[in-house]
Design an enzyme around this catalytic site. Sequence first.
Site, PDB file in Angstrom:
ATOM      1  N   GLY A 176       0.716  -1.255  -0.112  1.00  0.00           N
ATOM      2  CA  GLY A 176      -0.053  -0.056  -0.055  1.00  0.00           C
ATOM      3  C   GLY A 176       1.042   1.216   0.224  1.00  0.00           C
ATOM      4  N   GLN A 188       3.010   9.949   0.765  1.00  0.00           N
ATOM      5  CA  GLN A 188       4.243   9.395   1.286  1.00  0.00           C
ATOM      6  C   GLN A 188       5.371   9.594   0.143  1.00  0.00           C
ATOM      7  OE1 GLN A 188       1.989   5.425   2.028  1.00  0.00           O
ATOM      8  NE2 GLN A 188       4.037   5.263   3.428  1.00  0.00           N
ATOM      9  N   CYS A 196       5.326   0.197   7.531  1.00  0.00           N
ATOM     10  CA  CYS A 196       4.981   1.206   6.854  1.00  0.00           C
ATOM     11  C   CYS A 196       6.280   1.643   5.958  1.00  0.00           C
ATOM     12  CB  CYS A 196       4.687   2.902   7.519  1.00  0.00           C
ATOM     13  SG  CYS A 196       4.124   3.904   6.792  1.00  0.00           S
ATOM     14  N   LEU A 197       5.885   1.824   4.491  1.00  0.00           N
ATOM     15  CA  LEU A 197       7.112   2.403   3.781  1.00  0.00           C
ATOM     16  C   LEU A 197       7.985   3.281   4.261  1.00  0.00           C
ATOM     17  CD1 LEU A 197       5.704   1.235   0.259  1.00  0.00           C
ATOM     18  CD2 LEU A 197       7.403   0.041   1.572  1.00  0.00           C
ATOM     19  N   HIS A 214      -5.101   1.812   7.125  1.00  0.00           N
ATOM     20  CA  HIS A 214      -3.844   2.447   7.178  1.00  0.00           C
ATOM     21  C   HIS A 214      -3.438   3.529   6.195  1.00  0.00           C
ATOM     22  CE1 HIS A 214       0.723   1.524   7.912  1.00  0.00           C
ATOM     23  NE2 HIS A 214       0.863   2.555   6.703  1.00  0.00           N
ATOM     24  N   GLU A 215      -3.768   3.106   4.886  1.00  0.00           N
ATOM     25  CA  GLU A 215      -3.534   4.213   3.731  1.00  0.00           C
ATOM     26  C   GLU A 215      -4.512   5.357   4.070  1.00  0.00           C
ATOM     27  OE1 GLU A 215      -0.710   3.738   2.285  1.00  0.00           O
ATOM     28  OE2 GLU A 215      -0.700   1.573   2.854  1.00  0.00           O
ATOM     29  N   HIS A 224      -3.090   7.659   6.340  1.00  0.00           N
ATOM     30  CA  HIS A 224      -1.969   8.547   5.717  1.00  0.00           C
ATOM     31  C   HIS A 224      -2.564   9.891   5.363  1.00  0.00           C
ATOM     32  CE1 HIS A 224       2.039   6.638   6.034  1.00  0.00           C
ATOM     33  NE2 HIS A 224       1.398   5.372   5.529  1.00  0.00           N
TER      34      HIS A 224
END
Length: 178
Positions: A46, A51, A95-96, A137-138, A141
């Site tokens: 994701g 991000q 998380c990235l 989660h996304e 963000h």
Amino acid sequence: MTNLDILTLPDPVLRQKSAMVERVDDDARRFMDRMLATMYDAPGIGLAAIQVGEPRRIITMDVAREEEPKNPLFLVNPEIIWTSDDERSTYEEGCLSIPDYYAEVERPAKVRVRYVDYDGKAQEMEADGLLATCVQHEIDHLNGVLFIDYLSKLKRDLVVRKFTKAARERERERQHRF
Ligand code: NI
């Protein structure tokens, strides 16, 4: 098509609230394609536009297992319209933007999401399992929320301090490379 740079903690941009997308045009689609490629290369399941430094309400996801066919999802202006508040699930999230850090987060097990798709059409989907966790989660963000915000203040402060120190260290090293 070059990949986009993924911002990491403690970059303050990650705390910005993203703006609604007015129109899904070719420009937006090109950006979504780059987001997806960046996400696959990371590799991750994701990615939210913020991000990669773009405060637009766009997320890409693909929760298919590696041995399964790809199943890319593009969600523009996603909005959670229902959650299973009595049914919750715990998943070890990463998380990235917070590389190599994982922690258990509890969230509603099922959600219903309204969004605009790659072609600009209004859609709704119901998600459970990993997809439900990932989409929540996304969407977080897009509101400047990170999964570490669900941890105790003690744990969160520790992570932020660790990443702040690492960023300082990287910058110090960079200043010596010429
Ligand atoms: Ni993330």
